[in-house]
Write a protein that holds these residues in place. Structure first.
Motif, PDB file in Angstrom:
ATOM      1  N   LYS A   1      75.588  20.519  33.165  1.00  0.00           N
ATOM      2  CA  LYS A   1      74.279  20.005  33.219  1.00  0.00           C
ATOM      3  C   LYS A   1      73.815  20.006  31.556  1.00  0.00           C
ATOM      4  O   LYS A   1      73.957  21.053  30.950  1.00  0.00           O
ATOM      5  CB  LYS A   1      73.265  20.785  33.866  1.00  0.00           C
ATOM      6  N   PRO A   2      73.209  18.931  31.363  1.00  0.00           N
ATOM      7  CA  PRO A   2      72.549  18.933  29.914  1.00  0.00           C
ATOM      8  C   PRO A   2      71.907  19.984  29.647  1.00  0.00           C
ATOM      9  O   PRO A   2      71.698  20.372  28.461  1.00  0.00           O
ATOM     10  CB  PRO A   2      72.008  17.330  29.993  1.00  0.00           C
ATOM     11  N   GLU A   3      70.948  20.606  30.483  1.00  0.00           N
ATOM     12  CA  GLU A   3      70.046  21.436  30.046  1.00  0.00           C
ATOM     13  C   GLU A   3      70.917  22.816  29.874  1.00  0.00           C
ATOM     14  O   GLU A   3      70.355  23.731  29.045  1.00  0.00           O
ATOM     15  CB  GLU A   3      69.381  22.124  31.416  1.00  0.00           C
ATOM     16  N   TRP A   4      72.003  22.930  30.173  1.00  0.00           N
ATOM     17  CA  TRP A   4      72.903  24.131  29.857  1.00  0.00           C
ATOM     18  C   TRP A   4      73.695  23.940  28.502  1.00  0.00           C
ATOM     19  O   TRP A   4      74.299  24.874  27.997  1.00  0.00           O
ATOM     20  CB  TRP A   4      73.863  24.362  30.737  1.00  0.00           C
ATOM     21  N   TYR A   5      73.478  22.696  27.654  1.00  0.00           N
ATOM     22  CA  TYR A   5      74.392  22.640  26.502  1.00  0.00           C
ATOM     23  C   TYR A   5      73.930  23.744  25.460  1.00  0.00           C
ATOM     24  O   TYR A   5      74.836  24.349  24.768  1.00  0.00           O
ATOM     25  CB  TYR A   5      74.098  21.403  26.174  1.00  0.00           C
ATOM     26  N   GLU A   6      72.639  23.890  25.252  1.00  0.00           N
ATOM     27  CA  GLU A   6      72.312  24.854  24.284  1.00  0.00           C
ATOM     28  C   GLU A   6      72.669  26.148  24.506  1.00  0.00           C
ATOM     29  O   GLU A   6      73.024  27.077  23.519  1.00  0.00           O
ATOM     30  CB  GLU A   6      70.760  24.991  23.998  1.00  0.00           C
ATOM     31  N   GLU A   7      72.452  26.605  25.623  1.00  0.00           N
ATOM     32  CA  GLU A   7      73.057  28.134  26.128  1.00  0.00           C
ATOM     33  C   GLU A   7      74.582  28.240  26.051  1.00  0.00           C
ATOM     34  O   GLU A   7      75.041  29.261  25.571  1.00  0.00           O
ATOM     35  CB  GLU A   7      72.748  28.197  27.390  1.00  0.00           C
ATOM     36  N   PHE A   8      75.379  27.107  26.516  1.00  0.00           N
ATOM     37  CA  PHE A   8      76.889  27.341  26.414  1.00  0.00           C
ATOM     38  C   PHE A   8      77.187  27.533  24.767  1.00  0.00           C
ATOM     39  O   PHE A   8      78.102  28.116  24.486  1.00  0.00           O
ATOM     40  CB  PHE A   8      77.476  25.896  27.026  1.00  0.00           C
ATOM     41  N   ILE A   9      76.644  26.579  24.134  1.00  0.00           N
ATOM     42  CA  ILE A   9      76.950  26.616  22.526  1.00  0.00           C
ATOM     43  C   ILE A   9      76.632  27.987  22.192  1.00  0.00           C
ATOM     44  O   ILE A   9      77.339  28.511  21.123  1.00  0.00           O
ATOM     45  CB  ILE A   9      76.073  25.486  21.657  1.00  0.00           C
ATOM     46  N   ARG A  10      75.445  28.484  22.474  1.00  0.00           N
ATOM     47  CA  ARG A  10      74.844  29.782  22.006  1.00  0.00           C
ATOM     48  C   ARG A  10      75.978  30.909  22.309  1.00  0.00           C
ATOM     49  O   ARG A  10      76.440  31.717  21.679  1.00  0.00           O
ATOM     50  CB  ARG A  10      73.662  30.197  22.209  1.00  0.00           C
ATOM     51  N   GLU A  11      76.475  30.880  23.608  1.00  0.00           N
ATOM     52  CA  GLU A  11      77.308  32.107  24.348  1.00  0.00           C
ATOM     53  C   GLU A  11      78.589  31.715  23.449  1.00  0.00           C
ATOM     54  O   GLU A  11      79.200  32.718  23.382  1.00  0.00           O
ATOM     55  CB  GLU A  11      77.561  31.613  25.729  1.00  0.00           C
ATOM     56  N   ILE A  12      78.994  30.529  23.211  1.00  0.00           N
ATOM     57  CA  ILE A  12      80.594  30.356  22.561  1.00  0.00           C
ATOM     58  C   ILE A  12      80.285  30.830  21.273  1.00  0.00           C
ATOM     59  O   ILE A  12      81.360  31.319  20.700  1.00  0.00           O
ATOM     60  CB  ILE A  12      81.258  29.086  23.150  1.00  0.00           C
ATOM     61  N   MET A  13      79.435  30.648  20.850  1.00  0.00           N
ATOM     62  CA  MET A  13      79.300  30.877  18.934  1.00  0.00           C
ATOM     63  C   MET A  13      79.116  32.378  18.724  1.00  0.00           C
ATOM     64  O   MET A  13      79.478  32.949  18.018  1.00  0.00           O
ATOM     65  CB  MET A  13      78.146  30.140  18.479  1.00  0.00           C
ATOM     66  N   GLN A  14      78.477  33.159  19.745  1.00  0.00           N
ATOM     67  CA  GLN A  14      78.230  34.558  19.998  1.00  0.00           C
ATOM     68  C   GLN A  14      79.669  35.220  19.926  1.00  0.00           C
ATOM     69  O   GLN A  14      79.826  36.396  19.292  1.00  0.00           O
ATOM     70  CB  GLN A  14      77.400  35.001  20.997  1.00  0.00           C
ATOM     71  N   ARG A  15      80.774  34.770  20.621  1.00  0.00           N
ATOM     72  CA  ARG A  15      81.862  35.379  20.700  1.00  0.00           C
ATOM     73  C   ARG A  15      82.982  34.892  19.861  1.00  0.00           C
ATOM     74  O   ARG A  15      83.999  35.769  19.606  1.00  0.00           O
ATOM     75  CB  ARG A  15      82.530  34.524  22.157  1.00  0.00           C
ATOM     76  N   ASN A  16      82.369  34.227  18.920  1.00  0.00           N
ATOM     77  CA  ASN A  16      83.434  33.869  17.668  1.00  0.00           C
ATOM     78  C   ASN A  16      82.452  33.093  16.556  1.00  0.00           C
ATOM     79  O   ASN A  16      82.085  31.982  16.737  1.00  0.00           O
ATOM     80  CB  ASN A  16      84.554  32.839  17.849  1.00  0.00           C
ATOM     81  N   ASP A  17      82.072  33.965  15.491  1.00  0.00           N
ATOM     82  CA  ASP A  17      81.016  33.614  14.584  1.00  0.00           C
ATOM     83  C   ASP A  17      81.881  32.474  13.543  1.00  0.00           C
ATOM     84  O   ASP A  17      80.984  31.733  12.845  1.00  0.00           O
ATOM     85  CB  ASP A  17      80.534  34.775  13.848  1.00  0.00           C
ATOM     86  N   LYS A  18      83.150  32.184  13.520  1.00  0.00           N
ATOM     87  CA  LYS A  18      83.826  31.193  12.811  1.00  0.00           C
ATOM     88  C   LYS A  18      83.470  29.857  13.418  1.00  0.00           C
ATOM     89  O   LYS A  18      83.964  28.964  12.676  1.00  0.00           O
ATOM     90  CB  LYS A  18      85.336  31.623  12.424  1.00  0.00           C
ATOM     91  N   ILE A  19      83.079  30.023  14.397  1.00  0.00           N
ATOM     92  CA  ILE A  19      83.206  28.325  15.215  1.00  0.00           C
ATOM     93  C   ILE A  19      81.765  27.757  14.570  1.00  0.00           C
ATOM     94  O   ILE A  19      80.869  27.990  14.631  1.00  0.00           O
ATOM     95  CB  ILE A  19      82.557  28.437  16.761  1.00  0.00           C
ATOM     96  N   GLY A  20      82.122  26.253  14.184  1.00  0.00           N
ATOM     97  CA  GLY A  20      81.234  25.789  13.533  1.00  0.00           C
ATOM     98  C   GLY A  20      80.329  24.700  14.689  1.00  0.00           C
ATOM     99  O   GLY A  20      81.094  24.411  15.619  1.00  0.00           O
ATOM    100  N   PHE A  21      78.953  24.201  14.468  1.00  0.00           N
ATOM    101  CA  PHE A  21      78.504  23.513  15.285  1.00  0.00           C
ATOM    102  C   PHE A  21      77.872  22.255  14.591  1.00  0.00           C
ATOM    103  O   PHE A  21      77.380  22.351  13.518  1.00  0.00           O
ATOM    104  CB  PHE A  21      77.226  24.243  15.911  1.00  0.00           C
TER     105      PHE A  21
END
Length: 156
Positions: free
Chosen positions: A121-141
């Motif tokens: 769901k588009p409403e979950w994009y922000e949360e998904f991005i935040r969660e994945i970036m918390q697991r690897n701080d080298k991920i660019g957005f």
């Protein structure tokens, strides 16, 4: 561990339900044929066995896809699960995440020049991005607007 349900389009949902109906119809037709004519040879027994197995297998696969299609974020892996079919991707191999605002899509890019479109769901994009970036701080957005995407289309 964080889970995000897969978002199916209406067309895909219709096709999945039609497939389930066809599997049930095939199973019923096979039972009808078996009760009317029986199995007189080894070939016919094998034929009935294969038809029963395939109709049950595909119905079970489609039902499992409808019930259990999701993305799972663990500490080290991004897991895609479509029914009982699973794929695992190491979060350490993810280089960036890009949000296409115009197209309404979220893409995850890996270090081997492959990518995956995340369909939630588009409403979950922000949360998904935040969660994945918390697991690897080298991920660019990054993100692109509808206007930028239109410019790129015009240049092609």
């Amino acid at each position: 561990m964080k889970k995000y349900k897969f978002r199916f389009t209406t067309l895909i949902l219709i096709l999945l339900w039609v497939t389930i109906v066809l599997c049930v119809a095939a199973f019923g037709w096979n039972i009808y044929r078996f009760t009317q004519t029986g199995a007189n040879s080894v070939y016919e027994w094998i034929q009935y066995g294969i038809l029963f197995f395939t109709s049950v297998f595909f119905a079970a696969l489609i039902v499992s896809i409808l019930i259990r299609s999701q993305y799972i974020l663990t500490e080290k892996q991004l897991i895609t699960q479509f029914g009982f079919i699973r794929s695992k991707y190491e979060i350490a191999n993810i280089t960036s995440v890009h949000l296409f605002k115009g197209a309404g899509k979220l893409a995850v890019y890996f270090n081997d020049n492959k990518y995956m479109v995340i369909v939630v769901k588009p409403e979950w994009y922000e949360e998904f991005i935040r969660e994945i970036m918390q697991r690897n701080d080298k991920i660019g957005f990054s993100f692109s607007t509808a206007e930028e995407e239109e410019e790129i289309k015009k240049k092609k």
